[in-house]
Write a protein that holds these residues in place. Structure first.
Motif, PDB file in Angstrom:
ATOM      1  N   THR A  94       0.830  -1.207   0.000  1.00  0.00           N
ATOM      2  CA  THR A  94       0.000   0.000   0.000  1.00  0.00           C
ATOM      3  C   THR A  94       0.865   1.257   0.000  1.00  0.00           C
ATOM      4  N   ARG A 116       2.480  12.627  15.585  1.00  0.00           N
ATOM      5  CA  ARG A 116       1.126  12.094  15.504  1.00  0.00           C
ATOM      6  C   ARG A 116       0.473  12.129  16.872  1.00  0.00           C
ATOM      7  N   ASP A 125      -4.566   8.682  18.085  1.00  0.00           N
ATOM      8  CA  ASP A 125      -4.727   8.048  16.775  1.00  0.00           C
ATOM      9  C   ASP A 125      -4.001   6.694  16.770  1.00  0.00           C
ATOM     10  N   ILE A 182      -1.770   0.608  13.220  1.00  0.00           N
ATOM     11  CA  ILE A 182      -2.069  -0.717  12.685  1.00  0.00           C
ATOM     12  C   ILE A 182      -0.917  -1.654  13.040  1.00  0.00           C
ATOM     13  N   HIS A 190       1.072  -5.090  12.194  1.00  0.00           N
ATOM     14  CA  HIS A 190       1.289  -5.959  11.036  1.00  0.00           C
ATOM     15  C   HIS A 190       1.833  -7.313  11.476  1.00  0.00           C
ATOM     16  N   ILE A 233     -10.286  -4.555  12.406  1.00  0.00           N
ATOM     17  CA  ILE A 233     -10.331  -4.157  13.811  1.00  0.00           C
ATOM     18  C   ILE A 233     -11.029  -5.258  14.588  1.00  0.00           C
ATOM     19  N   THR A 261      -9.810  -2.377  21.261  1.00  0.00           N
ATOM     20  CA  THR A 261      -9.680  -3.081  19.984  1.00  0.00           C
ATOM     21  C   THR A 261      -8.300  -2.818  19.378  1.00  0.00           C
ATOM     22  N   ARG A 275      -3.160  -6.206  10.282  1.00  0.00           N
ATOM     23  CA  ARG A 275      -3.045  -6.383   8.838  1.00  0.00           C
ATOM     24  C   ARG A 275      -1.922  -7.358   8.510  1.00  0.00           C
ATOM     25  N   SER A 301       1.676   4.919   8.263  1.00  0.00           N
ATOM     26  CA  SER A 301       2.360   5.365   7.060  1.00  0.00           C
ATOM     27  C   SER A 301       3.556   6.236   7.478  1.00  0.00           C
ATOM     28  N   GLU A 334      -3.524   3.492   1.107  1.00  0.00           N
ATOM     29  CA  GLU A 334      -3.529   2.701   2.326  1.00  0.00           C
ATOM     30  C   GLU A 334      -4.597   1.614   2.301  1.00  0.00           C
ATOM     31  N   SER A 335      -4.433   0.685   3.229  1.00  0.00           N
ATOM     32  CA  SER A 335      -5.370  -0.429   3.341  1.00  0.00           C
ATOM     33  C   SER A 335      -6.781   0.047   3.690  1.00  0.00           C
ATOM     34  N   ARG A 369     -12.346   3.206   6.800  1.00  0.00           N
ATOM     35  CA  ARG A 369     -11.535   3.958   5.836  1.00  0.00           C
ATOM     36  C   ARG A 369     -11.520   3.172   4.531  1.00  0.00           C
ATOM     37  N   PRO A 386      -8.871   8.154  12.995  1.00  0.00           N
ATOM     38  CA  PRO A 386      -8.461   9.441  12.454  1.00  0.00           C
ATOM     39  C   PRO A 386      -7.992   9.433  11.000  1.00  0.00           C
ATOM     40  N   GLY A 387      -8.016   8.269  10.315  1.00  0.00           N
ATOM     41  CA  GLY A 387      -7.973   8.336   8.865  1.00  0.00           C
ATOM     42  C   GLY A 387      -9.213   9.133   8.480  1.00  0.00           C
TER      43      GLY A 387
HETATM   44  O1  TXA Z   1      -1.926   0.535   4.284  1.00  0.00           O
HETATM   45  C1  TXA Z   1      -1.880   0.869   5.466  1.00  0.00           C
HETATM   46  O2  TXA Z   1      -2.830   0.695   6.247  1.00  0.00           O
HETATM   47  C2  TXA Z   1      -0.581   1.540   5.938  1.00  0.00           C
HETATM   48  C3  TXA Z   1       0.540   0.514   5.835  1.00  0.00           C
HETATM   49  C4  TXA Z   1       1.836   1.025   6.430  1.00  0.00           C
HETATM   50  O3  TXA Z   1       0.135  -0.695   6.426  1.00  0.00           O
HETATM   51  N1  TXA Z   1      -0.729   2.011   7.283  1.00  0.00           N
HETATM   52  C5  TXA Z   1      -1.506   3.079   7.602  1.00  0.00           C
HETATM   53  O4  TXA Z   1      -1.470   3.410   8.911  1.00  0.00           O
HETATM   54  O5  TXA Z   1      -2.166   3.683   6.798  1.00  0.00           O
HETATM   55  P1  TXA Z   1      -2.018   4.796   9.496  1.00  0.00           P
HETATM   56  O6  TXA Z   1      -1.543   4.842  10.884  1.00  0.00           O
HETATM   57  O7  TXA Z   1      -1.578   5.912   8.623  1.00  0.00           O
HETATM   58  O8  TXA Z   1      -3.555   4.622   9.483  1.00  0.00           O
HETATM   59  C6  TXA Z   1      -4.161   3.726  10.393  1.00  0.00           C
HETATM   60  C7  TXA Z   1      -5.634   3.969  10.455  1.00  0.00           C
HETATM   61  C8  TXA Z   1      -5.946   5.259  11.146  1.00  0.00           C
HETATM   62  O9  TXA Z   1      -7.011   5.892  10.474  1.00  0.00           O
HETATM   63  C9  TXA Z   1      -6.362   4.793  12.542  1.00  0.00           C
HETATM   64  O10 TXA Z   1      -7.183   5.710  13.166  1.00  0.00           O
HETATM   65  C10 TXA Z   1      -7.060   3.487  12.233  1.00  0.00           C
HETATM   66  O11 TXA Z   1      -6.269   2.919  11.199  1.00  0.00           O
HETATM   67  N2  TXA Z   1      -7.082   2.584  13.399  1.00  0.00           N
HETATM   68  C11 TXA Z   1      -6.061   1.924  13.946  1.00  0.00           C
HETATM   69  N3  TXA Z   1      -6.452   1.202  15.013  1.00  0.00           N
HETATM   70  C12 TXA Z   1      -7.779   1.411  15.154  1.00  0.00           C
HETATM   71  C13 TXA Z   1      -8.781   0.946  16.071  1.00  0.00           C
HETATM   72  N4  TXA Z   1      -8.492   0.116  17.073  1.00  0.00           N
HETATM   73  N5  TXA Z   1     -10.043   1.382  15.896  1.00  0.00           N
HETATM   74  C14 TXA Z   1     -10.349   2.232  14.887  1.00  0.00           C
HETATM   75  N6  TXA Z   1      -9.461   2.686  13.988  1.00  0.00           N
HETATM   76  C15 TXA Z   1      -8.184   2.295  14.112  1.00  0.00           C
END
Ligand code: TXA
Ligand code: MG
Length: 332
Positions: free
Chosen positions: A30, A53, A57, A60, A62, A95, A112, A116, A138, A175-176, A190, A219-220
């Motif tokens: 991604t 950050r 927020d 993820i 992995h 999640i 939660t 990924r 990211s 992103e995913s 998202r 917060p995405g």
């Molecule tokens: O493709 C992707 O997802 C990339 C690659 C590096 O794997 N990662 C990515 O991570 O985009 P980040 O941190 O930029 O975005 C993670 C998203 C954020 O919107 C965050 O709020 C959401 O995932 N998220 C993470 N854990 C969560 C949870 N327990 N409940 C709700 N949203 C969550």
């Protein structure tokens, strides 16, 4: 900062660095991720610091194989098991209820955790060799355009990271897709690299979250995100340049449209200094994979403003439109 290639020796060094609590930027299909050992709180704390950050927020986590899901998930919902079997490895984040061993910092105190299994074999190999789970957002400063090449990471984060593994440009480029499987109905939080249509073919209808009620859940979902410094104005498909002219076009400026046909049409207006098709071949897949690179390039150029048109709102187009919307200036 050390720039590594992808020989087995390089990947072993990257894995060792993660074990030692270092920050390693890794390629995924991604975008590039800023990786830290998910069970090492101080390493995770540095991820937040480096990205500037907010700690509300969550990150993820992995993993390298489906069976590792139980190392971070307290319970595996039926839909999560199904999706893992059919769509992992791939650009899908689920999640699920979290195990207490996962630090609260990773999940922003939520009960939660987002998990990924990346489709990129280099990412999987590094995680496997590190023999842990890797928390990775990211690899960009918070709110800015996500990185799809190692060069993007180096220029945005430089010496604030310990290592960058150069696995070439990311395949998918956005992103995913994040889906919440902890409630009675699956909710896409998202839109992303895994089409909602594909997810629904496995588990049936899902809800697509518009905007979180109350405090930001994912917060995405924050409104301004993935944003270039140059103002970007977003318009409906086929409405450039009329709508842009109505509000006044700043110069010099560039326009971003879906395909080559649309680019040719727009060029005939001579309204913009440059017209760029996101997908010369006309596929949403190509548009997604080029989106962030093009935004990085346009932001590095000296344009006063960027103008973009929405792409077809289906499949990967949903993720592209979502990122363009968040990258754009909101008026009113
Ligand atoms: O493709 C992707 O997802 C990339 C690659 C590096 O794997 N990662 C990515 O991570 O985009 P980040 O941190 O930029 O975005 C993670 C998203 C954020 O919107 C965050 O709020 C959401 O995932 N998220 C993470 N854990 C969560 C949870 N327990 N409940 C709700 N949203 C969550
Ligand atoms: Mg991000």
């Amino acid at each position: 900062m050390e720039l590594l290639r992808t020989t087995e020796e390089d990947l072993a060094r990257a894995a060792r660095a993660l074990r030692e609590g270092k920050l390693v930027a890794i390629p995924t299909e991604t975008v590039y991720g800023l990786g830290a050992d998910a069970f090492n709180e101080s390493a995770v704390a540095r991820v937040f610091e480096v990205k500037a950050r907010p700690t509300f927020d969550p990150l993820i986590v992995h993993i390298a194989r489906i069976s590792d899901l139980k190392k971070v998930a307290r319970e595996i919902p039926v839909f999560a098991q199904k999706l893992a079997e059919k769509l992992w490895p791939g650009p899908l984040t689920m999640i699920v209820p979290k195990r207490p061993e996962v630090p609260d910092l990773v999940t922003a105190g939520l009960p939660t955790v987002a998990v990924r299994l990346p489709g990129n074999a280099i990412a999987r190999r590094i995680i496997e060799l590190a023999d842990t789970a890797v928390a990775a957002p990211s690899a960009n400063p918070f709110g800015y355009i996500s990185p799809t090449t190692a060069r993007h990471v180096v220029s945005m984060l430089g010496d604030r990271v310990d290592m960058v593994v150069d696995g070439g440009p990311c395949d998918v480029g956005v992103e995913s897709t994040v889906i919440d499987l902890t409630g009675p109905v699956p909710v896409v939080m998202r839109p992303g690299g895994m089409a909602v249509e594909t997810i629904e073919s496995v588990i049936g209808p899902v809800t697509i979250s518009r905007k979180p009620a109350g405090p930001v859940v994912s917060p995405g979902q924050t409104l301004s995100h993935y944003a270039p410094r140059t103002p970007l104005y977003l318009f409906d498909a086929d409405s450039l340049p009329r709508s842009a002219m109505a509000r006044g076009i700043e110069r010099p400026s560039a326009a971003l449209v879906f395909d080559l046909i649309r680019a040719r049409e727009l060029e005939a207006w001579h309204a913009f200094d440059e017209v760029i098709p996101l997908a010369p071949s006309g596929t949403l897949r190509e548009a997604a994979s080029r989106l962030f690179s093009i935004l990085h390039e346009l932001d590095a150029a000296t344009y006063a403003a960027l103008y973009a048109e929405r792409v077809p709102d289906e499949g990967l187009g949903r993720a592209i439109n979502d990122r363009l919307f968040r990258a754009s200036k909101k008026e009113g």
